[in-house]
Structures are given as structure tokens and as C-alpha cells.
Design a protein around this motif. Structure first.
Motif, PDB file in Angstrom:
ATOM      1  N   ASP A  58       0.833  -1.212   0.000  1.00  0.00           N
ATOM      2  CA  ASP A  58       0.000   0.000   0.000  1.00  0.00           C
ATOM      3  C   ASP A  58       0.865   1.258   0.000  1.00  0.00           C
ATOM      4  O   ASP A  58       0.529   2.250  -0.650  1.00  0.00           O
ATOM      5  N   ARG A  59       1.982   1.221   0.722  1.00  0.00           N
ATOM      6  CA  ARG A  59       2.870   2.383   0.789  1.00  0.00           C
ATOM      7  C   ARG A  59       3.370   2.764  -0.604  1.00  0.00           C
ATOM      8  O   ARG A  59       3.375   3.944  -0.968  1.00  0.00           O
ATOM      9  N   LEU A  60       3.743   1.767  -1.396  1.00  0.00           N
ATOM     10  CA  LEU A  60       4.203   2.056  -2.757  1.00  0.00           C
ATOM     11  C   LEU A  60       3.066   2.577  -3.627  1.00  0.00           C
ATOM     12  O   LEU A  60       3.265   3.474  -4.448  1.00  0.00           O
ATOM     13  N   TRP A  61       1.881   2.013  -3.452  1.00  0.00           N
ATOM     14  CA  TRP A  61       0.726   2.481  -4.227  1.00  0.00           C
ATOM     15  C   TRP A  61       0.492   3.963  -3.967  1.00  0.00           C
ATOM     16  O   TRP A  61       0.253   4.727  -4.914  1.00  0.00           O
ATOM     17  N   ALA A  62       0.539   4.371  -2.721  1.00  0.00           N
ATOM     18  CA  ALA A  62       0.288   5.773  -2.378  1.00  0.00           C
ATOM     19  C   ALA A  62       1.434   6.661  -2.847  1.00  0.00           C
ATOM     20  O   ALA A  62       1.212   7.695  -3.484  1.00  0.00           O
ATOM     21  N   LEU A 112      11.384  -4.996 -12.739  1.00  0.00           N
ATOM     22  CA  LEU A 112      11.440  -4.060 -11.617  1.00  0.00           C
ATOM     23  C   LEU A 112      12.442  -2.942 -11.901  1.00  0.00           C
ATOM     24  O   LEU A 112      12.202  -1.784 -11.559  1.00  0.00           O
ATOM     25  N   GLY A 113      13.543  -3.277 -12.572  1.00  0.00           N
ATOM     26  CA  GLY A 113      14.511  -2.254 -12.958  1.00  0.00           C
ATOM     27  C   GLY A 113      13.928  -1.241 -13.932  1.00  0.00           C
ATOM     28  O   GLY A 113      14.172  -0.036 -13.825  1.00  0.00           O
ATOM     29  N   VAL A 114      13.133  -1.724 -14.876  1.00  0.00           N
ATOM     30  CA  VAL A 114      12.477  -0.830 -15.844  1.00  0.00           C
ATOM     31  C   VAL A 114      11.468   0.061 -15.122  1.00  0.00           C
ATOM     32  O   VAL A 114      11.403   1.273 -15.365  1.00  0.00           O
ATOM     33  N   ILE A 115      10.700  -0.519 -14.228  1.00  0.00           N
ATOM     34  CA  ILE A 115       9.706   0.246 -13.468  1.00  0.00           C
ATOM     35  C   ILE A 115      10.400   1.288 -12.600  1.00  0.00           C
ATOM     36  O   ILE A 115       9.952   2.441 -12.525  1.00  0.00           O
ATOM     37  N   ALA A 116      11.507   0.914 -11.972  1.00  0.00           N
ATOM     38  CA  ALA A 116      12.266   1.863 -11.154  1.00  0.00           C
ATOM     39  C   ALA A 116      12.734   3.040 -12.003  1.00  0.00           C
ATOM     40  O   ALA A 116      12.653   4.200 -11.569  1.00  0.00           O
ATOM     41  N   GLN A 117      13.199   2.761 -13.199  1.00  0.00           N
ATOM     42  CA  GLN A 117      13.651   3.834 -14.106  1.00  0.00           C
ATOM     43  C   GLN A 117      12.491   4.758 -14.456  1.00  0.00           C
ATOM     44  O   GLN A 117      12.635   5.990 -14.420  1.00  0.00           O
ATOM     45  N   GLN A 118      11.341   4.190 -14.787  1.00  0.00           N
ATOM     46  CA  GLN A 118      10.177   5.001 -15.149  1.00  0.00           C
ATOM     47  C   GLN A 118       9.731   5.880 -13.982  1.00  0.00           C
ATOM     48  O   GLN A 118       9.452   7.073 -14.161  1.00  0.00           O
ATOM     49  N   LEU A 119       9.660   5.294 -12.802  1.00  0.00           N
ATOM     50  CA  LEU A 119       9.216   6.057 -11.624  1.00  0.00           C
ATOM     51  C   LEU A 119      10.257   7.104 -11.222  1.00  0.00           C
ATOM     52  O   LEU A 119       9.892   8.214 -10.812  1.00  0.00           O
ATOM     53  N   ALA A 120      11.531   6.771 -11.341  1.00  0.00           N
ATOM     54  CA  ALA A 120      12.587   7.730 -11.018  1.00  0.00           C
ATOM     55  C   ALA A 120      12.497   8.948 -11.931  1.00  0.00           C
ATOM     56  O   ALA A 120      12.627  10.089 -11.474  1.00  0.00           O
ATOM     57  N   THR A 121      12.236   8.700 -13.188  1.00  0.00           N
ATOM     58  CA  THR A 121      12.084   9.806 -14.140  1.00  0.00           C
ATOM     59  C   THR A 121      10.844  10.632 -13.799  1.00  0.00           C
ATOM     60  O   THR A 121      10.905  11.861 -13.738  1.00  0.00           O
ATOM     61  N   ALA A 122       9.734   9.954 -13.553  1.00  0.00           N
ATOM     62  CA  ALA A 122       8.477  10.653 -13.271  1.00  0.00           C
ATOM     63  C   ALA A 122       8.542  11.479 -11.985  1.00  0.00           C
ATOM     64  O   ALA A 122       7.963  12.566 -11.915  1.00  0.00           O
ATOM     65  N   PHE A 123       9.254  10.969 -10.981  1.00  0.00           N
ATOM     66  CA  PHE A 123       9.300  11.648  -9.683  1.00  0.00           C
ATOM     67  C   PHE A 123      10.622  12.369  -9.432  1.00  0.00           C
ATOM     68  O   PHE A 123      10.841  12.879  -8.328  1.00  0.00           O
ATOM     69  N   MET A 125      13.754  11.353  -9.073  1.00  0.00           N
ATOM     70  CA  MET A 125      14.494  10.753  -7.965  1.00  0.00           C
ATOM     71  C   MET A 125      15.604   9.874  -8.542  1.00  0.00           C
ATOM     72  O   MET A 125      15.498   9.422  -9.687  1.00  0.00           O
ATOM     73  N   PRO A 126      16.653   9.589  -7.775  1.00  0.00           N
ATOM     74  CA  PRO A 126      17.694   8.680  -8.253  1.00  0.00           C
ATOM     75  C   PRO A 126      17.142   7.261  -8.454  1.00  0.00           C
ATOM     76  O   PRO A 126      16.403   6.752  -7.604  1.00  0.00           O
ATOM     77  N   VAL A 127      17.501   6.630  -9.559  1.00  0.00           N
ATOM     78  CA  VAL A 127      17.003   5.292  -9.881  1.00  0.00           C
ATOM     79  C   VAL A 127      17.336   4.305  -8.770  1.00  0.00           C
ATOM     80  O   VAL A 127      16.483   3.496  -8.381  1.00  0.00           O
ATOM     81  N   ALA A 128      18.542   4.359  -8.253  1.00  0.00           N
ATOM     82  CA  ALA A 128      18.944   3.404  -7.205  1.00  0.00           C
ATOM     83  C   ALA A 128      18.059   3.542  -5.967  1.00  0.00           C
ATOM     84  O   ALA A 128      17.709   2.541  -5.336  1.00  0.00           O
ATOM     85  N   ASP A 129      17.691   4.771  -5.623  1.00  0.00           N
ATOM     86  CA  ASP A 129      16.818   4.986  -4.457  1.00  0.00           C
ATOM     87  C   ASP A 129      15.432   4.401  -4.705  1.00  0.00           C
ATOM     88  O   ASP A 129      14.857   3.752  -3.822  1.00  0.00           O
ATOM     89  N   VAL A 130      14.896   4.636  -5.891  1.00  0.00           N
ATOM     90  CA  VAL A 130      13.567   4.121  -6.226  1.00  0.00           C
ATOM     91  C   VAL A 130      13.589   2.595  -6.261  1.00  0.00           C
ATOM     92  O   VAL A 130      12.714   1.941  -5.702  1.00  0.00           O
ATOM     93  N   ARG A 131      14.622   2.039  -6.895  1.00  0.00           N
ATOM     94  CA  ARG A 131      14.710   0.577  -6.974  1.00  0.00           C
ATOM     95  C   ARG A 131      14.779  -0.040  -5.580  1.00  0.00           C
ATOM     96  O   ARG A 131      14.086  -1.005  -5.281  1.00  0.00           O
ATOM     97  N   GLY A 132      15.598   0.513  -4.712  1.00  0.00           N
ATOM     98  CA  GLY A 132      15.684   0.017  -3.347  1.00  0.00           C
ATOM     99  C   GLY A 132      14.354   0.118  -2.620  1.00  0.00           C
ATOM    100  O   GLY A 132      13.969  -0.786  -1.871  1.00  0.00           O
ATOM    101  N   ASP A 133      13.639   1.210  -2.856  1.00  0.00           N
ATOM    102  CA  ASP A 133      12.333   1.416  -2.237  1.00  0.00           C
ATOM    103  C   ASP A 133      11.327   0.383  -2.745  1.00  0.00           C
ATOM    104  O   ASP A 133      10.528  -0.156  -1.975  1.00  0.00           O
ATOM    105  N   LEU A 134      11.373   0.086  -4.045  1.00  0.00           N
ATOM    106  CA  LEU A 134      10.458  -0.899  -4.629  1.00  0.00           C
ATOM    107  C   LEU A 134      10.724  -2.295  -4.065  1.00  0.00           C
ATOM    108  O   LEU A 134       9.784  -3.012  -3.718  1.00  0.00           O
ATOM    109  N   VAL A 135      11.985  -2.668  -3.966  1.00  0.00           N
ATOM    110  CA  VAL A 135      12.320  -3.983  -3.417  1.00  0.00           C
ATOM    111  C   VAL A 135      11.850  -4.072  -1.963  1.00  0.00           C
ATOM    112  O   VAL A 135      11.235  -5.062  -1.551  1.00  0.00           O
ATOM    113  N   ALA A 136      12.124  -3.037  -1.181  1.00  0.00           N
ATOM    114  CA  ALA A 136      11.714  -3.025   0.235  1.00  0.00           C
ATOM    115  C   ALA A 136      10.197  -3.008   0.383  1.00  0.00           C
ATOM    116  O   ALA A 136       9.676  -3.462   1.404  1.00  0.00           O
ATOM    117  N   GLY A 137       9.492  -2.517  -0.626  1.00  0.00           N
ATOM    118  CA  GLY A 137       8.039  -2.377  -0.551  1.00  0.00           C
ATOM    119  C   GLY A 137       7.252  -3.482  -1.229  1.00  0.00           C
ATOM    120  O   GLY A 137       6.037  -3.342  -1.414  1.00  0.00           O
TER     121      GLY A 137
END
Length: 165
Positions: A58-62, A112-123, A125-137
Motif C-alpha cells: 500500500d505504501r508504494l501504491w500511495a 522491476l529495474g524498468v519500473i524503477a527507471q520510469q518512476l525515477a524519471t516521473a518523480f 528521484m535517483p534510480v537506485a533509491d527508487v529501486r531500493g524502495d520498490l524492493v523493500a516495498g
């Protein structure tokens, strides 16, 4: 003994709002007809690409507006979902209910790497931070697999039949 794999890799969740019904029906039918439960009957659900939100907390969804980005409407609010509507809706056709019956959910690491790249661009944010957040979430119990195609092959080598809803 009886194993079925559901490939939800490229499924658009906004198009099919109840993709887990197939796994539930498989489990129910074998239970009702042959009196089989886990571990004598096994199911797995493979996720990659646009189906990623099913594996997200849910945290990632929000945080990443996954409902809005994927055009997934919350049936309770009739607005873009800000929670994982597939995880625990109290029904037998939810991720949590199927996991309780032994279903394994996996997430493709390549996707997940592709999604992290897309979200990092949209928000912005650094790709590595987003990817780590996605894995943790990822939802509890989701297995991060090196790739979807590798996981599909390994499952089939171990006797799982294949279904692409």
C-alpha cells in the motif's frame, strides 16, 4: 503432485480486475473434487511489467500513485487506487488468501529495474533509491526472481503446467 503456473507478466490490471480467479478456481476445484490441499496441489503467480502493482505494498501504491499511473480504480472509492486492491480485500480471490493456501508470487527483477527507471524519471528521484524502495516495498512473501522468463522456465522444468489468462 498437481502444479499450475499463472503468467500475469504482461497483464494490464485495469483491463482484468480479477486475474487471480483462475488460481482460486484451480485450488477450489482440486479441493472439492479430489480433496487436495497444499502441498499436494501448488500454484504460482508470475508478475512482471504492467502487473507489478499486484506485488506492491500500500505504501508504494500511495507514494508512486500506482493506481493513477496504471488506471486502476478502487472499487470502494471509485477513484484511482492508493492502496493495493488485490492484496487483501477479504475475499478468496486476493493475494493474501491465495498465499495462505500456498500460492507463490514472484516479481521479475528485470521488469522491476524498468519500473524503477520510469518512476525515477516521473518523480525526479535517483534510480537506485527508487529501486531500493520498490524492493523493500514488495508484499510479504513475494519472491524477487532474476527474470520472469527464467522463473517460467524453472517452474515448467519442475512440472508446473502453464496458463496465461
Amino acid at each position: 503432485k498437481h502444479k499450475q503456473l499463472y503468467d500475469l507478466g504482461g497483464l494490464e490490471l485495469s483491463v482484468d480486475p480479477r486475474p487471480l480467479r483462475f488460481a482460486r478456481n484451480f485450488l477450489d476445484t482440486f479441493r472439492d473434487v479430489y480433496r487436495l490441499e497444499s502441498p499436494d496441489i501448488s500454484t504460482a503467480v508470475g508478475i512482471s511489467g504492467p502487473a507489478f502493482p499486484m506485488n506492491a505494498s500500500d505504501r508504494l501504491w500511495a507514494k508512486y500513485k500506482l493506481g493513477e499511473r496504471s488506471k486502476i480504480i478502487d472499487p470502494m472509492t471509485q477513484q484511482p487506487a492508493v492502496r493495493n486492491i488485490f492484496f487483501d480485500d477479504g475475499s478468496a480471490v486476493s493475494v493474501k488468501a491465495l498465499q495462505a493456501r500456498g500460492t507463490v508470487f514472484w516479481q521479475c527483477n528485470v521488469a522491476l529495474g524498468v519500473i524503477a527507471q520510469q518512476l525515477a524519471t516521473a518523480f525526479q528521484m535517483p534510480v537506485a533509491d527508487v529501486r531500493g524502495d520498490l524492493v523493500a516495498g514488495l508484499n510479504p512473501g513475494v519472491r524477487l526472481m532474476p527474470s520472469h522468463v527464467m522463473a517460467l522456465s524453472l517452474a515448467q522444468e519442475r512440472g508446473f503446467t502453464y496458463m496465461k489468462p
